[in-house]
Motif scaffolding. Sequence first.
Motif, PDB file in Angstrom:
ATOM      1  N   UNK A 104       1.133  -1.592   0.360  1.00 51.18           N
ATOM      2  CA  UNK A 104       0.015  -0.259   0.290  1.00 51.18           C
ATOM      3  C   UNK A 104       0.608   1.214   0.054  1.00 51.18           C
ATOM      4  N   UNK A 105       0.729   2.137  -0.567  1.00 48.92           N
ATOM      5  CA  UNK A 105       1.573   3.352  -0.654  1.00 48.92           C
ATOM      6  C   UNK A 105       0.255   3.914   0.102  1.00 48.92           C
ATOM      7  N   UNK A 106       1.289   4.903   0.455  1.00 47.71           N
ATOM      8  CA  UNK A 106       0.784   5.198   2.276  1.00 47.71           C
ATOM      9  C   UNK A 106       1.055   7.202   2.074  1.00 47.71           C
ATOM     10  N   UNK A 107      -0.107   7.397   2.980  1.00 49.94           N
ATOM     11  CA  UNK A 107      -0.330   9.051   2.383  1.00 49.94           C
ATOM     12  C   UNK A 107       0.125  10.092   2.688  1.00 49.94           C
ATOM     13  N   UNK A 108       1.436   9.843   3.518  1.00 49.08           N
ATOM     14  CA  UNK A 108       2.621  10.818   3.349  1.00 49.08           C
ATOM     15  C   UNK A 108       3.530  10.172   2.010  1.00 49.08           C
ATOM     16  N   UNK A 109       3.811   9.445   1.160  1.00 50.57           N
ATOM     17  CA  UNK A 109       4.296   9.300   0.090  1.00 50.57           C
ATOM     18  C   UNK A 109       4.367  10.588  -1.071  1.00 50.57           C
ATOM     19  N   UNK A 110       5.591  10.809  -1.255  1.00 51.79           N
ATOM     20  CA  UNK A 110       5.749  12.055  -1.941  1.00 51.79           C
ATOM     21  C   UNK A 110       5.839  11.649  -3.304  1.00 51.79           C
ATOM     22  N   UNK A 111       5.826  10.277  -3.807  1.00 49.78           N
ATOM     23  CA  UNK A 111       5.886   9.718  -4.900  1.00 49.78           C
ATOM     24  C   UNK A 111       4.795  10.103  -6.353  1.00 49.78           C
ATOM     25  N   UNK A 112       3.818  10.724  -6.083  1.00 49.92           N
ATOM     26  CA  UNK A 112       2.947  11.067  -7.386  1.00 49.92           C
ATOM     27  C   UNK A 112       3.105  12.901  -7.171  1.00 49.92           C
ATOM     28  N   UNK A 113       4.025  13.432  -6.675  1.00 46.50           N
ATOM     29  CA  UNK A 113       3.965  14.781  -6.698  1.00 46.50           C
ATOM     30  C   UNK A 113       4.430  15.286  -7.980  1.00 46.50           C
ATOM     31  N   UNK A 114       5.356  14.837  -9.395  1.00 52.81           N
ATOM     32  CA  UNK A 114       5.432  14.457 -10.394  1.00 52.81           C
ATOM     33  C   UNK A 114       4.238  14.904 -10.974  1.00 52.81           C
ATOM     34  N   UNK A 115       3.356  13.401 -11.356  1.00 56.09           N
ATOM     35  CA  UNK A 115       2.091  13.592 -11.600  1.00 56.09           C
ATOM     36  C   UNK A 115       0.886  14.066 -11.136  1.00 56.09           C
ATOM     37  N   UNK A 116       0.560  14.826 -10.262  1.00 61.88           N
ATOM     38  CA  UNK A 116      -0.029  15.377  -9.834  1.00 61.88           C
ATOM     39  C   UNK A 116      -0.048  17.118 -10.514  1.00 61.88           C
ATOM     40  N   UNK A 117       1.503  17.737 -10.335  1.00 60.02           N
ATOM     41  CA  UNK A 117       1.421  18.832 -11.333  1.00 60.02           C
ATOM     42  C   UNK A 117       1.471  18.423 -12.449  1.00 60.02           C
ATOM     43  N   UNK A 118       1.336  17.155 -12.969  1.00 60.80           N
ATOM     44  CA  UNK A 118       1.292  17.322 -14.736  1.00 60.80           C
ATOM     45  C   UNK A 118      -0.424  17.640 -15.129  1.00 60.80           C
ATOM     46  N   UNK A 119      -1.115  16.813 -14.087  1.00 58.27           N
ATOM     47  CA  UNK A 119      -2.755  17.446 -13.624  1.00 58.27           C
ATOM     48  C   UNK A 119      -3.043  18.245 -14.252  1.00 58.27           C
ATOM     49  N   UNK A 120      -2.081  18.743 -13.120  1.00 55.83           N
ATOM     50  CA  UNK A 120      -2.550  20.766 -12.866  1.00 55.83           C
ATOM     51  C   UNK A 120      -2.353  21.204 -13.784  1.00 55.83           C
ATOM     52  N   UNK A 121      -1.803  21.165 -15.007  1.00 57.01           N
ATOM     53  CA  UNK A 121      -1.912  21.466 -15.858  1.00 57.01           C
ATOM     54  C   UNK A 121      -1.209  23.272 -16.126  1.00 57.01           C
ATOM     55  N   UNK A 122      -2.478  23.513 -16.585  1.00 59.07           N
ATOM     56  CA  UNK A 122      -2.103  24.970 -17.145  1.00 59.07           C
ATOM     57  C   UNK A 122      -2.289  25.862 -15.741  1.00 59.07           C
ATOM     58  N   UNK A 123      -3.876  25.671 -15.275  1.00 56.91           N
ATOM     59  CA  UNK A 123      -4.512  25.633 -14.055  1.00 56.91           C
ATOM     60  C   UNK A 123      -4.223  25.014 -12.831  1.00 56.91           C
ATOM     61  N   UNK A 124      -3.355  24.430 -12.693  1.00 59.10           N
ATOM     62  CA  UNK A 124      -2.561  24.005 -11.797  1.00 59.10           C
ATOM     63  C   UNK A 124      -3.359  23.041 -10.109  1.00 59.10           C
ATOM     64  N   UNK A 125      -3.497  23.772  -8.986  1.00 61.67           N
ATOM     65  CA  UNK A 125      -3.641  22.229  -8.000  1.00 61.67           C
ATOM     66  C   UNK A 125      -5.073  22.578  -8.530  1.00 61.67           C
ATOM     67  N   UNK A 126      -5.865  23.496  -8.230  1.00 56.76           N
ATOM     68  CA  UNK A 126      -6.569  24.026  -8.134  1.00 56.76           C
ATOM     69  C   UNK A 126      -8.295  23.427  -9.453  1.00 56.76           C
ATOM     70  N   UNK A 127      -6.632  21.997 -10.447  1.00 52.04           N
ATOM     71  CA  UNK A 127      -8.099  21.807 -11.249  1.00 52.04           C
ATOM     72  C   UNK A 127      -9.176  20.981 -11.040  1.00 52.04           C
ATOM     73  N   UNK A 128      -9.351  20.562  -9.734  1.00 49.34           N
ATOM     74  CA  UNK A 128     -10.597  19.665  -9.792  1.00 49.34           C
ATOM     75  C   UNK A 128     -11.016  19.767  -8.483  1.00 49.34           C
ATOM     76  N   UNK A 129     -11.211  20.415  -7.839  1.00 50.04           N
ATOM     77  CA  UNK A 129     -11.281  21.819  -6.906  1.00 50.04           C
ATOM     78  C   UNK A 129     -13.169  22.011  -6.295  1.00 50.04           C
ATOM     79  N   UNK A 130     -13.479  22.404  -7.616  1.00 55.02           N
ATOM     80  CA  UNK A 130     -15.255  22.362  -7.532  1.00 55.02           C
ATOM     81  C   UNK A 130     -15.625  20.984  -7.432  1.00 55.02           C
ATOM     82  N   UNK A 131     -15.225  20.150  -8.268  1.00 47.63           N
ATOM     83  CA  UNK A 131     -15.856  18.731  -8.086  1.00 47.63           C
ATOM     84  C   UNK A 131     -15.558  18.185  -6.674  1.00 47.63           C
ATOM     85  N   UNK A 132     -14.074  18.093  -5.967  1.00 51.81           N
ATOM     86  CA  UNK A 132     -13.843  17.469  -5.476  1.00 51.81           C
ATOM     87  C   UNK A 132     -13.616  17.916  -3.812  1.00 51.81           C
TER      88      UNK A 132
END
Lengths: 509, 254
Positions: A104-132
């Motif tokens: 299991x990948x634990x919540x503190x694990x930071x390996x998805x840092x790059x992935x979440x930055x890619x997902x943010x794209x031009x909009x950034x970290x608030x990309x899915x904030x409205x829905x989620x």
Amino acid sequence: MTDSHAGPFIAAIDQGTTSSRCIIFDRDGRIVSVDQKEHAQIFPKPGWVEHDAAEIWKNVQDVVAGAMVKAGASREDILAIGITNQRETTMLWDKHTGKPVHNAIVWQDTRTDVKVRELGGDIGQDRFRRQTGLPLAAYFAGPKIAWLLDNVPGLRERAEAGDLLFGTMDSWVIWNLTGGVNGGVHVTDVTNASRTLLMNLDDLQWNPEIAAEMGVPMQVLPEIRSSSEVYGTVTGGPMGGLLAGVPVASALGDQQAALFGQTCFSIGEAKSTYGTGTFMLMNTGEKLIHSESGLITTVGYRIGEQDPVYALEGSIAVTGSLVQWMRDQMGLIKTAAEIETLAMTVEDNGGAYFVPAFSGLFAPYWRSDARGVIAGLTRYVTKAHIARAVLEATAWQTREISDAMIKDSGDDLLTLKVDGGMTSNNLLMQFLADVLDAPVVRPMVAETTCLGAAYAAGLAVGFWDSVEDLRANWRRAAEWTPDMDPEVRDREYQNWLKAVQRTMGWIEE
Amino acid sequence: MAKNIQSLERAAAMLRLLAGGERRLGLSDIASALGLAKATAHGILRTLQHEGFVEQDPGSGRYQLGAELLRLGTTYLDVHELRARALVWTDDLARSSGEAVYLGVLHQHGVLIVHHVFRPDDSRQVLEVGAMQPLHSTALGKVLAATDPVAHAELVDAKREPFTSRTISDLDDVERILELTRAQGYAVDNEETLDGVASVAAPIYDRRRMAVGSVGITGAVERVCRDGELRAELIAAVRDTARSVSRDLGAKPF
């Protein structure tokens, strides 16, 4: 005196980050017995943290059996089992063999840092904030699922073929308790699902577009259920031998369970848990509030078919761990409790303010370029003043979160219910009441997380009739009332805010 | 100069021998270094080991300095540490007894309240942490005076003010009560500090078997007394709590 414990009872499983525990509660919400077992923390690389889910399931079975023995309880005494868990920790298992396909990948694990930055794209970290309700951050489960599917050979094919199941630890424990490969139910509750970045906060359903974008096949996802209902009954295996037929009747992420255990059932009621870090949640009722102040919007709980109750959440990265830092890195105290002794040798902070932005500033600032400072130093300042500044830092950080909650929700903070290890610090609790200008209360049952899971399970099977029953169980162990000159409060807060400004921009990117 | 006690001199020599760096020595090394018969050296080492000044490595059987020596320089127990350790037990005591719980330590000439758990009803109560109580009339104070020689000396020197008609102020009478407290392991305050209020308290010991504080419950006589005496089940609950906290602090049950 009601010291003799006789059934019926509710058993609560707390599958936490460092250990699994089972606590058995009686009708008054008193603890009958506790059993606990730690599991290994696996660190394959810097920033990576994993757990062996098979070890965790074995430990869960051991602590349930252990708590039953200590309580002298039999199957007939246990009316229901509830579950609370470390949030966001992510795993996949094979539904035919019942075996985890990776740690299991634990919540503190930071390996998805790059992935979440890619997902943010031009909009950034608030990309899915409205829905989620969530910012894109490495903690949350969705990107962790995608990482496993993309990086462990063969997993994506098996997931597409429908052979794999995803779960946070609640899903894993419930699936195993209810029979595993022999008909185990694959479910999660709304609070855990609200930490995946994959669930819509308004209709509480998975969002297929976000899932597609993240690369998570819908067939791995569990069914989203309420936090308090019978998901299934204990079936098969050693647990079946011990508790066959007992309903599995609640699931809540740990912080939401604490909100429930603190009986924060009304709008504006809030709890804050003071551990190494601090998590504060405020009940906002049926209102889904999109924070303008950097707070997270999350589901507080949902009881059966009732409307969901939402919450605003603010987390502080460094509170108790600052005291540990004073002990372990600075050597100024020998035990955590001594911070109070040292701080009490002086009347005030001597002009010093300590902002522990060790890994940046969290809510409400979200500045990763910030680093810690001690501001206002003069020759006059002693280690005792620093000790005071350390404790005050926890209170001021709470004040900042509380201000953000009041601003976002438009509700006043009437009282703050507290739990966690730091509540034994009297000086801190008084200062907290002083700076919040609101009473701070500590409940008599310190184990609010397990209690919340037990309450939700007990409600589902009619052990308790309503949340009013639960409120009646809540007992005040201590209350600190504000006693600070408003002028002093305002001046000190301004000084704190000035010190916070000085942490920013330290890291040049 | 009076003759010194030989076995103490030998014990001191052993500690010096073991001091300095990570030193572990076997029985024969120690005996020969100090010119002692093995049996004599062994007897002294066993006594030192019992007191925690020396530890024996289970694998090699060799001796080294014990942890107790390190603690000698820092003997006092931090009161906030005491509160943190007592928290769960005192919450449970309040819950099971239905009364307010107090934890006290000796401070200057009286009892300092370091922890207070509210009576578990919904009534308004004020946190009394930091308040002082008298030694001679309260259950917490009597327990401290009965178990801690420093507290006893303070009590003897104190004014021993009569707060109610039932306060015991005469020194001989107080000494008799303290003796009774030591014999039975708890103390009672039956309307001796406040009219209508009674309490019972028991001592908390640390790992060196030293009394470090007292814990007790306080409530209206109508609730906590029966036929003019503290209810036995409340006394038992208070003593259980004191034992549990002591156990958490490392006190052995003997």
